[in-house]
Design a protein around this motif. Sequence first.
Motif, PDB file in Angstrom:
ATOM      1  N   SER A 184      42.227  50.820  -8.179  1.00 24.67           N
ATOM      2  CA  SER A 184      42.374  49.402  -7.844  1.00 24.67           C
ATOM      3  C   SER A 184      41.575  48.551  -8.828  1.00 24.67           C
TER       4      SER A 184
ATOM      5  N   ARG B 268      39.292  47.985  -2.884  1.00 26.69           N
ATOM      6  CA  ARG B 268      38.985  47.024  -3.944  1.00 26.69           C
ATOM      7  C   ARG B 268      37.739  47.503  -4.706  1.00 26.69           C
TER       8      ARG B 268
ATOM      9  N   PHE C   4      51.192  49.584  -6.454  1.00 28.78           N
ATOM     10  CA  PHE C   4      50.103  48.635  -6.257  1.00 28.78           C
ATOM     11  C   PHE C   4      50.526  47.550  -5.278  1.00 28.78           C
TER      12      PHE C   4
ATOM     13  N   SER D 169      45.317  43.713  -7.928  1.00 28.92           N
ATOM     14  CA  SER D 169      46.108  44.863  -7.498  1.00 28.92           C
ATOM     15  C   SER D 169      45.257  45.904  -6.784  1.00 28.92           C
ATOM     16  N   VAL D 170      45.793  46.396  -5.659  1.00 35.26           N
ATOM     17  CA  VAL D 170      45.179  47.479  -4.894  1.00 35.26           C
ATOM     18  C   VAL D 170      46.102  48.695  -4.999  1.00 35.26           C
ATOM     19  N   TYR D 171      45.549  49.805  -5.452  1.00 30.87           N
ATOM     20  CA  TYR D 171      46.330  51.028  -5.639  1.00 30.87           C
ATOM     21  C   TYR D 171      46.582  51.712  -4.302  1.00 30.87           C
TER      22      TYR D 171
END
Length: 266
Positions: free
Chosen positions: A61, A56, A3, A10-12
């Motif tokens: 995410s 997002r 992430f 958090s963005v995966y």
Amino acid sequence: MAFLARDGKSVYYEHHRGPNRPVVLVHGWGATSECWDTTLTALLTAGHEVVLIDHRACGRSDRDFDDVSVAAIASDVVALVRELGLDRPVLDGWSFGGAVVVAAAAELGDAVSGVVLTGGATPRYSATDDWPHGGRPEDTEAVIAGLAADRAATFRAITAAVAAKPLSDDLNEAIWLQFMQTGAKAAFGLRDLVDVEQRELLASLAVPILSLHGTDDAFVPISGARAGIELARDGRLVEFPGCGHAPFLEDPATYQTELLRFLDQA
């Protein structure tokens, strides 16, 4: 699972290492990075380093970002390229992701080696008096209203419109399930896309641009892809006859051939 920390959330992403040209795959609105599964396999087989990101409010995410605009998601791509130290990657964006990678490439400059627009929603998604190639803002608002009223059925309808060529029942179900992972705030990103204007931005890019576009695209008309690539300094359009909005799913063999050729030359 990896992430990227952004705006306290958090963005995966996934980072698949390889010896050849890095590629960043940016999915379309409402989908997830899982849409790239066959493309990812082809790239890894060819030895490419590949990075995938979930927008997002999409996929894995966080769903409660306040800002889900094209500019915000592009900033995530820029941050990820820099954090991972990618060596002049190619950015490949599908649909909404096309607008994202154009914005990201403009920010990264010569730190990228090329841009791929896969049914890219750029340089405009909606029509204006001097850009007759897009849809109407009220059509987008109707989709957003449909999501608010019956999310599952609206995403079924969107799934059915993605491809012009028949896809398997299993693949259609997989696409729908990806859409169903989307958080409520993703609708604000779709609304933002209506007013995104990238004609000057697209024309300013100094890197090669490859546009891969279906002739029967129901979301981004082929006329827009033809007009858009004319703005590029170094652009090439490959049309996929009879394909809709997802040539990488409808004609994967041709799509992968064209993508890998571009990567070899970037």
